[in-house]
Design a protein around this motif. Structure first.
Motif, mmCIF file in Angstrom:
data_model
loop_
_atom_site.group_PDB
_atom_site.id
_atom_site.type_symbol
_atom_site.label_atom_id
_atom_site.label_comp_id
_atom_site.label_asym_id
_atom_site.label_seq_id
_atom_site.Cartn_x
_atom_site.Cartn_y
_atom_site.Cartn_z
ATOM 1 N N ASP A 319 0.820 -1.208 0.000
ATOM 2 C CA ASP A 319 0.000 0.000 0.000
ATOM 3 C C ASP A 319 0.858 1.265 0.000
ATOM 4 O O ASP A 319 1.673 1.456 -0.885
ATOM 5 N N GLN A 320 0.702 2.084 1.052
ATOM 6 C CA GLN A 320 1.423 3.354 1.130
ATOM 7 C C GLN A 320 2.846 3.210 1.648
ATOM 8 O O GLN A 320 3.599 4.179 1.640
ATOM 9 N N GLY A 321 3.193 2.025 2.115
ATOM 10 C CA GLY A 321 4.502 1.873 2.748
ATOM 11 C C GLY A 321 5.045 0.466 2.633
ATOM 12 O O GLY A 321 5.124 -0.090 1.533
ATOM 13 N N TYR A 322 5.365 -0.126 3.785
ATOM 14 C CA TYR A 322 6.090 -1.386 3.798
ATOM 15 C C TYR A 322 5.583 -2.264 4.943
ATOM 16 O O TYR A 322 5.187 -1.775 5.995
ATOM 17 N N ARG A 323 5.637 -3.562 4.715
ATOM 18 C CA ARG A 323 5.292 -4.528 5.752
ATOM 19 C C ARG A 323 6.569 -5.135 6.308
ATOM 20 O O ARG A 323 7.418 -5.613 5.554
ATOM 21 N N PHE A 324 6.710 -5.102 7.617
ATOM 22 C CA PHE A 324 7.878 -5.679 8.280
ATOM 23 C C PHE A 324 7.748 -7.198 8.336
ATOM 24 O O PHE A 324 6.718 -7.732 8.741
ATOM 25 N N VAL A 325 8.792 -7.886 7.894
ATOM 26 C CA VAL A 325 8.832 -9.351 7.925
ATOM 27 C C VAL A 325 9.969 -9.760 8.855
ATOM 28 O O VAL A 325 11.141 -9.704 8.466
#
Length: 333
Positions: A319-325
């Motif tokens: 989306d607008q940013g990032y997902r932390f994995v």
């Protein structure tokens, strides 16, 4: 020991302090006439010793140490200060986090290159121990290192939770070390122009903790090499001279992002949201996007000082940013 996956591309940047309330535990015995007072999980962890995590990066050993953690709230007073409390709370709840409090942890890292033991940031030091922080020295000892073993101390920037452990009882905490810091950062905090401004307390802290070590300090900028395989990158905004570091050994890479992002949801999923402790909020948001675009595109591992311990993981664009994995078994193969 864990291995970080090989990285295909090598891309550098150009120029450019909490989550879940700790659940209480009630400790009791049937034979006890009195029930013990509840303890939080962070208090129990303190009794157990500091958390550490060790893995391999090519020929380098990486040791992450939890200097401490703190519960704060309300979250919108720190993250998303240009957003409504409702918007910040909704994003937290979408990510299974409470909307009224958050947990912030602090994670210095030591890299043993074989010939050098390079420490990045020093936590709170003795000033933080009354609150259960300042555990870097304990963590180093648990991993088999003495303060005398540290050969280089690198400062990503000069906020108090990063420089507090430089001195112990008015003496250098790492007596055999030389020091590396950004030139822009040092010049800003040591300037008398900070007196009478909101940065005055930070100025006093740097005069007490950093300036006494200046004669052993190397000042660097964009692209400077700390040692072979560790390179500085300017990532300004959170502080005037904030720096991050690319670490590489045998083709394996890790980016030490320091305080580029200070919350794994609020700073990463909404990188444009303003953060109270970012000194230049627009520049900090632009830097977040630049750094994490690079990390996501090149599938680089990163270590963030305030990410959930052990503070290592990846991001993917969302989306607008990032997902932390967060890391899992890929570091153990």
């Amino acid at each position: 020991m864990a291995e970080i996956s090989k990285i295909g591309r090598r891309v550098l940047l150009g120029s450019a302090g909490t989550g879940v309330l700790a659940a209480p535990f009630i400790m009791a015995r049937a034979s006890m006439a009195q029930t013990a007072q509840p303890q939080t999980s962070m208090e129990i962890n303190h009794a157990m010793g500091p958390e550490t995590n060790r893995f391999k990066l090519g020929n380098f050993e990486v040791l992450v140490i939890k200097d401490g953690a703190a519960v704060s709230g309300p979250p919108n007073e720190t993250f998303g200060t240009n957003q409504s409390a409702e918007a910040v709370g909704a994003l937290l709840e979408e990510n299974f986090l409470p909307k009224d409090k958050f947990v912030n942890s602090f994670a210095p890292v030591m890299i043993n290159t074989g010939s050098e033991r390079v420490l990045f940031d020093t936590g709170f030091g003795e000033a933080g121990r009354a609150n259960g922080n300042g555990r870097l020295q304990e963590g180093l000892a648990a991993a088999g290192y003495k303060p005398e073993d540290i050969s280089i101390v690198v400062l990503t920037h000069m906020h108090g939770d990063h420089i507090g452990g430089l001195m112990e009882k008015d003496a250098p905490a790492f007596p055999n070390a030389r020091y590396v810091a950004g030139k822009v950062e040092y010049d800003f905090w040591t300037s008398e122009a900070r007196v009478g401004t909101p940065a005055e307390n930070g100025h006093k802290g740097v005069l007490g903790k950093v300036k006494p070590l200046a004669d052993k300090m190397t000042f660097i900028g964009e692209g400077a090499e700390v040692v072979s395989g560790i390179t500085g990158i300017e990532a300004f905004g959170h502080s005037p001279g904030h720096m991050i570091f690319r670490v590489e050994s045998e083709g394996r890479q890790l980016v030490l992002t320091a305080d580029t992002a200070n919350h794994y949801v609020l700073s990463l999923q909404r990188p444009e949201w303003e953060v109270r402790f970012d000194m230049d909020k627009a520049a900090a948001a632009a830097t977040r996007k630049k750094v994490f675009d690079m990390i996501a595109t090149d599938k680089l591992a990163f270590l963030g000082y305030h990410m959930p311990f052990p503070s290592v993981g990846y991001v993917e664009k969302q989306d607008q940013g990032y997902r932390f994995v967060p890391k899992s078994y890929q570091f153990d193969l």
